[in-house]
Scaffold this active site. Sequence first.
Site, PDB file in Angstrom:
ATOM      1  N   LEU A   1       0.766  -1.272   0.000  1.00 22.95           N
ATOM      2  CA  LEU A   1      -0.082  -0.169  -0.032  1.00 22.95           C
ATOM      3  C   LEU A   1       0.843   1.310   0.102  1.00 22.95           C
ATOM      4  O   LEU A   1       0.602   1.972   0.955  1.00 22.95           O
ATOM      5  CB  LEU A   1      -0.885   0.077   1.302  1.00 22.95           C
TER       6      LEU A   1
ATOM      7  N   SER B   1       1.247  -4.908   3.940  1.00 22.44           N
ATOM      8  CA  SER B   1       2.316  -4.330   3.481  1.00 22.44           C
ATOM      9  C   SER B   1       3.494  -4.570   4.486  1.00 22.44           C
ATOM     10  O   SER B   1       3.313  -5.150   5.479  1.00 22.44           O
ATOM     11  CB  SER B   1       2.001  -2.614   3.892  1.00 22.44           C
TER      12      SER B   1
ATOM     13  N   VAL C   1       0.799  -5.552 -10.975  1.00 23.92           N
ATOM     14  CA  VAL C   1       1.311  -4.550 -11.752  1.00 23.92           C
ATOM     15  C   VAL C   1       2.577  -4.006 -11.117  1.00 23.92           C
ATOM     16  O   VAL C   1       3.005  -2.902 -11.277  1.00 23.92           O
ATOM     17  CB  VAL C   1       0.447  -3.199 -11.698  1.00 23.92           C
ATOM     18  N   GLY C   2       2.994  -4.853 -10.337  1.00 22.17           N
ATOM     19  CA  GLY C   2       4.408  -4.704  -9.538  1.00 22.17           C
ATOM     20  C   GLY C   2       5.547  -5.100 -10.461  1.00 22.17           C
ATOM     21  O   GLY C   2       6.171  -4.276 -11.091  1.00 22.17           O
ATOM     22  N   ARG C   3       6.179  -6.123 -10.032  1.00 24.44           N
ATOM     23  CA  ARG C   3       7.051  -6.967 -10.693  1.00 24.44           C
ATOM     24  C   ARG C   3       6.800  -8.374 -10.842  1.00 24.44           C
ATOM     25  O   ARG C   3       6.256  -9.147  -9.855  1.00 24.44           O
ATOM     26  CB  ARG C   3       8.456  -6.997  -9.911  1.00 24.44           C
TER      27      ARG C   3
ATOM     28  N   GLU D   1      10.867 -10.978 -18.452  1.00 32.13           N
ATOM     29  CA  GLU D   1      10.543 -10.407 -19.532  1.00 32.13           C
ATOM     30  C   GLU D   1      11.368 -10.051 -20.496  1.00 32.13           C
ATOM     31  O   GLU D   1      12.608 -10.223 -20.101  1.00 32.13           O
ATOM     32  CB  GLU D   1      10.079  -8.801 -19.028  1.00 32.13           C
TER      33      GLU D   1
ATOM     34  N   HIS E   1       4.092  -4.868 -19.829  1.00 27.26           N
ATOM     35  CA  HIS E   1       4.873  -3.930 -18.782  1.00 27.26           C
ATOM     36  C   HIS E   1       4.356  -2.642 -19.243  1.00 27.26           C
ATOM     37  O   HIS E   1       5.626  -1.768 -19.422  1.00 27.26           O
ATOM     38  CB  HIS E   1       6.459  -4.502 -18.781  1.00 27.26           C
TER      39      HIS E   1
HETATM   40  O1  GLV Z   1       7.759  -0.574 -13.848  1.00 28.91           O
HETATM   41  C1  GLV Z   1       8.143   0.228 -14.035  1.00 28.91           C
HETATM   42  C2  GLV Z   1       8.758   1.179 -13.037  1.00 28.91           C
HETATM   43  O2  GLV Z   1       9.147   0.792 -11.985  1.00 28.91           O
HETATM   44  O3  GLV Z   1       8.767   2.356 -13.197  1.00 28.91           O
END
Ligand code: GLV
Length: 317
Positions: A157, A179, A235-237, A266, A284
């Site tokens: 968060l 978190s 949407v993290g890694r 990736e 990504h």
């Molecule tokens: O993945 C994109 C960033 O970390 O900016």
Amino acid sequence: MAAITGEAEAEAPGVVFVHGSPPFGLPFKDRLLSRFQLIHMSELPESSHVKVMLCMDHTPVTSQTLYKLPSLECIVASSAGVDHIDLTTCRLRGIAVANGSQAFSEDVADYAVALLMDVLRKISAGDRYLRSGLWSTKGDYPLGWKLGGKRVGIVGLGNIGSEVAKRLVAFGCAIAYNSRKKRSSVSFPYYADVCDLAANSDILVICGALTSETHHIINKDVMTALGKEGVIINVGRGSLINQKELVQFLVEGQIRGAGLDVFENEPIVPRELLELDNVVLSPHNAVVTPEAFEAMQELAISNLGAFFSNKPLLSPI
Ligand SMILES: O=CC(=O)O
């Protein structure tokens, strides 16, 4: 990546690039050059006293890179995630690190919600169905699920996770989070254990930073706790999730679906995922809008300015 020695005055300060290609567009470079002097890493003199590095994109900053910069005090990273920087060495040497997540968080959060909506309401899958002519031959496409009322567990968060929460509250979702630490500024339920969060969620949205502690934080135990109707958005890694286990859970229908903007290796994406209609895949891209890129440049320049004026960094990690 660039290292910067000081404000450009009579004597030009230094810059370093270890980037394979030009790391940033001309207007940004011009703006930097109007205030600082940039030097390519390979042109850095032996006894360099460079104090600041500007690290563009995900160019690795290893312990060897840092070794060559003995006077380094600060790294300003353009990216939201800083897992490409050796943070252990930075911590040991007292090197401050600033990131770009403030600039990107709204766009990444929008994208996370878009992926989630797409998985639940089957927008991309329905689009494929229509384009392949199946609507007229096989009839209506199966309906998706409502977003409002879902219990969403946010993993991480920070700036991005908080923006995701803000958006999903507006959609009528119930938010909880995991978190590193409980945040006194928010009233959402906190789960110290990500399995407990999953057991109490319909959807997990993964927004956290990748560190040695969060590597594969989403694994088969978490997915089992989430259950067969669960959805995962990342949407993290990529390496926040055990991708092999995720693929297995998706293929076997042990979770309902996933929206993935990031992957472990990736740009390679597991072939099995390409076959699945309950998975929305994205290269990504959550972070990239021209507006966010502009904001990132502003933030990077402001962080550099703050460093040279002995003011607090705007976005320390
Ligand atoms: O993945 C994109 C960033 O970390 O900016």
